[in-house]
Design an enzyme around this catalytic site. Structure first.
Site, short mmCIF file in Angstrom:
data_model
loop_
_atom_site.label_atom_id
_atom_site.label_comp_id
_atom_site.label_asym_id
_atom_site.label_seq_id
_atom_site.Cartn_x
_atom_site.Cartn_y
_atom_site.Cartn_z
N GLY A 105 2.56 20.58 89.05
CA GLY A 105 2.83 21.00 90.42
C GLY A 105 1.84 20.45 91.43
CB SER B 120 7.16 17.40 83.73
OG SER B 120 6.99 16.73 84.97
N GLY C 296 11.48 19.35 88.96
CA GLY C 296 10.76 20.43 89.63
C GLY C 296 11.24 21.83 89.30
CG HIS D 153 -4.61 15.12 87.27
ND1 HIS D 153 -3.84 16.20 87.67
CD2 HIS D 153 -3.89 14.00 87.60
CE1 HIS D 153 -2.71 15.75 88.20
NE2 HIS D 153 -2.72 14.45 88.16
#
Length: 328
Positions: free
Chosen positions: A73, A168, A296, A138
């Site tokens: 996200g 994802s 998403g 990250h």
């Protein structure tokens, strides 16, 4: 580069980072080998970037760090945070047609600290940004430069259901690296062993989760699924944490809903700046901008993983998070 450093000292530091990376454990990755740096699997380039940042990055007390494990996200969080922090300068309603988010990728508006190759993109470019800086990463909490905690920079972390992260990530890497296609079964095996990019994912979560409990005023821990279920509530929470709470008049005028709409996945996905052209955000190869906006949705894993795979990964994650108070 610090202006006080000589070319010789910079070259020596780079050689030392190269040497250190060459001594790290190595394993097969999703599309190229990863090295184990302080408990997390990253590319050699990222490992060197993190080392460089730990030496050179100069945080500010009013920095806002947006953190996430890959494919959890990040893009949405960048859009929301940028819109909230800048809404006094860039109206969301009325003249929103000129809003920066409509003509810029969220990734261009909120840069990654680790880039991922800071030896090619000097840390100095971050110094040139005006305060308060919105920065993204990250990196796991334990890999962040210690100076970030020392100066009190705020951190917002977004987590996501691990099975959706896996799916994802698998789609994303196959879309941007077609010459290194990885089968889902192999991706599942690597992910379940903790060998995903910046993994193990559960350790990534736990680092920020524990810090959010220890420092709730400085570290905010969010869950993607909860935000999707009630975006208005969580956008209000995010605004308060960022120090830009909505006024009563804004709430009455529907400003919260307008932010949610402007930053919605579907709206961002359909914008020309996000749906066409290429980006070299990763630093190692150009990729289609649309690759950042695939689905998403919550629960897409069910369209790809078998029940056996889902049960196995759930069991692993539950065991790894046991006793922490965090669950998915």
């Amino acid at each position: 580069m610090d202006p006080t450093q000589t070319k010789s000292s910079v070259d020596n530091a780079a050689e030392e980072r190269e040497r250190l990376v060459s001594t790290l454990p190595i394993r097969e990755g999703f599309w190229k080998p990863y090295v184990l740096y302080r408990g997390f699997w990253v590319s050699p380039q990222v490992a060197k970037s993190v080392m460089l940042l730990q030496d050179e990055f100069k945080p500010r007390a009013d920095d806002i760090i947006l953190a996430a494990c890959p494919k959890s996200g990040t893009t949405w969080l960048k859009a929301l945070a940028f819109t909230l922090v800048n809404r006094s300068r860039h109206a969301v309603a009325g003249d929103a047609d000129g809003h920066p988010l409509l003509v810029n990728s969220p990734h261009d508006l909120v840069p990654f600290i680790e880039k991922p190759d800071r030896e090619l993109y000097p840390v100095a470019e971050l110094e040139a940004l005006a305060s308060p800086r919105l920065l993204a990463t990250h990196m796991p909490f334990t890999l962040l430069p210690a100076s970030i905690s020392a100066v009190g920079s705020r951190v917002v972390y977004i987590s996501r259901e691990p099975k959706d992260v896996l799916v994802s990530l698998w789609h994303y890497l196959n879309s941007v690296s077609k010459d290194h296609f990885i089968k889902l079964e192999k991706a599942f095996e690597l992910f379940s062993e903790g060998g995903s990019y910046f993994g193990p994912v559960w350790d990534h979560y736990l680092g920020y989760w524990k810090q959010s409990i220890a420092e709730p005023d400085r570290v905010l821990f969010l869950k993607y699924e909860e935000m999707m279920a009630d975006p208005v509530k969580h956008v209000k929470t995010l605004a308060e944490f960022l120090g830009v709470p909505f006024t009563v008049d804004e709430v009455d005028a529907g400003a919260v809903e307008q932010v949610v709409d402007l930053c919605s996945f579907q709206k961002l996905k359909n914008l020309p700046v996000n749906s066409s052209g290429t980006s070299n955000l990763a630093g190692w190869m150009p990729m289609e901008k649309s690759s950042y906006f695939r689905n998403g949705t919550v629960g897409d894993w069910a369209n790809h993983l078998t029940q056996e795979m889902a049960y196995k990964l759930d069991t692993i994650v539950q065991e790894k998070l046991k006793g922490s108070g965090l669950a998915f």
